[in-house]
Write an enzyme that holds these catalytic residues in place. Structure first.
Site, short mmCIF file in Angstrom:
data_model
loop_
_atom_site.label_atom_id
_atom_site.label_comp_id
_atom_site.label_asym_id
_atom_site.label_seq_id
_atom_site.Cartn_x
_atom_site.Cartn_y
_atom_site.Cartn_z
N GLU A 1 -1.66 -9.12 3.54
CA GLU A 1 -1.53 -9.74 4.87
C GLU A 1 -2.87 -10.13 5.47
O GLU A 1 -2.94 -11.05 6.29
CB GLU A 1 -0.76 -8.82 5.83
CG GLU A 1 -1.46 -7.53 6.25
CD GLU A 1 -1.21 -6.36 5.30
OE1 GLU A 1 -0.96 -6.60 4.11
OE2 GLU A 1 -1.29 -5.20 5.76
N HIS B 1 -3.59 -4.94 0.56
CA HIS B 1 -3.00 -5.50 1.78
C HIS B 1 -3.11 -7.02 1.78
O HIS B 1 -4.08 -7.56 2.31
CB HIS B 1 -3.74 -4.95 3.01
CG HIS B 1 -3.45 -3.53 3.31
ND1 HIS B 1 -2.41 -3.12 4.11
CD2 HIS B 1 -4.07 -2.39 2.90
CE1 HIS B 1 -2.39 -1.81 4.19
NE2 HIS B 1 -3.39 -1.34 3.47
N CYS C 1 0.84 -1.20 0.00
CA CYS C 1 0.00 0.00 0.00
C CYS C 1 0.87 1.25 0.00
O CYS C 1 1.47 1.57 -1.01
CB CYS C 1 -0.99 -0.05 1.15
SG CYS C 1 -2.45 0.93 0.82
#
Ligand code: GLN
Length: 551
Positions: free
Chosen positions: A522, A520, A382
């Site tokens: 994750e 993102h 990001c």
């Protein structure tokens, strides 16, 4: 499981940070391993409508779900431990509950009535709980905060009432408490637990099971004492011992008989749990063959809570590569031209995570330059991707004043900017933004599709698929006016929105691994299914480590 949905309420006592979120997630994992369909819900007593506006320093990471809800980080634990995809209905705050009740009051839904905490607020809370119960066997509801807090009272009253509404046999109260070892006395102390349970009972809730957080296993005698004073059966006093690896929690609970006890009390029959995958995972985590050091160059370097999902995703990538991942938190604000090489030379891979605000921006850019020039594996997420574009524009394409308009609104070369017009996949419509909307501009939030454009790319190498979907949380985007000039200089655009107008992934060539993504990743990594980008980033970092450090 035939019959009605059952509810498990998890409360916490004595102090915060005992791991209520992990405990709830682990209970979910154990029940899932017994073939039950589970969902989880977090009720947060604070007044913010959602945690999106809260400082990660105070509250930890904001976790984003597919539907674009900004939620409490515990939902991250839930998604990592249990096979669920959560949404706006899995996280309620006092603010969200009141917001809904007040809107109804304004609409006239309660005409003639006096709107009160009981029954209006408590009914709203109960409805939020009940609505999650469709098509699942068990709903696990975690109540944020600690027993004794003023804010949590309406939630506790609501869960007290639910036992009457849906029947005693369908509800279980689990209380997580603390049993400290006092070294000067050489004993474990049960008094804080007694007080916490007393407090809970004074509001009408008798816990059925106690999870006792402690650094050692509780003896039979201690369990008997807690059972007597807290009015629970002895086999319902469970040791929640500290563990080395969070994915061990379900296994420790299982050994203590927690899942058996839950099912006995709820009168549910299942086969024995299938824990092989969890056992294997923990085994791998505990005995890695290699180790690798990743520098996270960010703003919140003190609190691991601020980068919860990121840390977990890195550890998943490590498990997949049989490597222990050591994290080196680098405060971007403290990096400068004099010290950055020294500090970063310790790292086998460099990651610049997402973020907001201008602190540490130039330090992050320096670390990206270092990774690019020294050929250290780099992963920009990001903001990390946006700054990788800025770095490339400044130092390779020689666009000296290149910046993101988030940090320099005057820049003549805003390589990252607020878009005026783009096609929004979610609403399937053209979105527009002008000067008047810029300030309050909403974020691109939640899952968006992305198309991988080049088979010969790090992205495709990881995903092995042309169509992917990832979660976003940002306002700024790559500025397409710079696509051609940067492409000419060697920045490779390997992922875009399906219509091509939003740049989602950038890479550079002639580098062991250098990738920035606007989303993102994750948030979607799971211990049993590590995210492909994290897996490959760790793999490249491990190779770098072996090349550079092993003679
Ligand atoms: N501040 C940047 C933006 O709003 C990046 C946000 C992030 O990294 N999550 O676009």
């Amino acid at each position: 499981m035939p019959g009605k949905t059952k509810f498990i309420f998890v409360t916490g006592g004595v102090l915060s940070s005992l791991g209520k979120g992990l405990a709830s997630a682990s209970i979910g994992a154990l029940l899932e391993c017994r073939g039950l369909k589970v969902t989880l819900l977090k009720l947060d007593p604070y007044i913010n409508v959602d945690p999106g506006t809260m400082n990660p320093f105070q509250h930890g990471e904001v976790f984003v779900t597919d539907d674009g809800t900004e939620t409490d980080l515990d939902l991250g634990h839930y998604e990592r431990f249990v096979n669920v995809r959560l949404n706006a209905n899995n996280n309620f705050t006092t603010g969200k509950i009141y917001h809904s009740v007040i809107s109804k009051e304004r609409r006239g839904d309660y005409l003639g009535g006096t709107v009160q905490v009981i029954p209006h607020i408590t009914d709203e809370i109960k409805n939020s709980i009940i609505q999650t119960s469709e098509n699942v066997d068990i709903v696990i509801v975690e109540i944020g905060g600690t027993i004794g807090d003023i804010e949590s009272l309406p939630f506790l009253e609501a869960i007290r009432q639910i036992r009457f509404d849906v029947g005693k046999e369908n509800v279980l109260y689990i209380h997580l408490t603390f049993v400290p070892y006092i070294s000067t006395a050489g004993e474990l102390k049960t008094k804080p637990t007694q007080h916490s349970v007393k407090e809970l009972r004074s509001i009408g809730i008798q816990p059925d099971i106690l999870l006792c957080r402690t650094d050692r296993f509780l003896s039979k005698e201690i369990k008997a004492k807690i059972a007597l004073f807290c009015n629970v059966s002895q086999d319902a006093v469970i040791t929640a011992k500290d563990v080395e690896c969070i994915y061990e929690v379900p296994l420790v609970f299982n050994k203590e008989g927690l899942d058996n006890k839950i099912l006995e009390l709820l009168n549910v029959w299942t086969g024995s749990p299938r824990l092989d995958a969890w056992n294997k995972l923990v085994e791998k985590y505990k005995h890695p063959a290699h180790s690798v050091r990743i520098a996270i160059v960010g703003k919140y370097t003190d609190l691991t809570e601020s980068y919860k999902s990121l840390n977990e995703a890195l550890s998943h990538g490590g498990i997949d590569n049989d490597a222990k991942v050591d994290l080196l938190y680098v405060d971007a604000g403290a990096l400068d031209k004099k010290n950055y090489e020294d500090i970063l030379s310790e790292a086998d891979g460099i990651l610049v995570p997402g973020g907001f605000g201008s602190r540490g921006i130039e330090g992050k850019i320096l670390s990206i330059q270092y990774a690019r020039e020294k050929k250290v594996p780099f992963f920009g997420i990001c903001l990390g991707m946006q700054l990788a574009v800025v770095e490339f524009a400044r130092n390779v394409a020689k666009i000296k004043d290149a910046h993101s308009s988030e940090f320099n609104a005057e820049s003549q070369s805003p390589v990252i900017h607020l878009m005026r017009e783009w096609f929004d996949e979610k609403t399937q419509s053209i979105q527009r933004r002008d000067d008047s909307t810029e300030k309050g501009a909403t974020m691109r939030l939640g899952a968006y599709p992305c198309r991988l454009l080049k088979k010969d790319s790090f992205a495709y190498g990881a995903y092995k698929s042309e169509k992917i979907s990832e979660r976003h949380r940002h306002r700024y985007e790559f500025n397409n006016d710079f696509r051609k000039p940067l492409d000419d200089k060697g920045l490779v655009f390997t992922g875009t929105s399906p219509k091509g107008d939003l740049v989602e992934i950038i890479e550079i060539k002639d580098h062991p691994w250098f990738l920035g993504c606007q989303f993102h990743p994750e948030f979607k990594s799971r211990p049993m299914a590590p995210h492909p980008l994290f897996r490959d980033f760790i793999k490249a970092s491990l190779e770098h480590h072996q090349k550079m450090r092993i003679p």
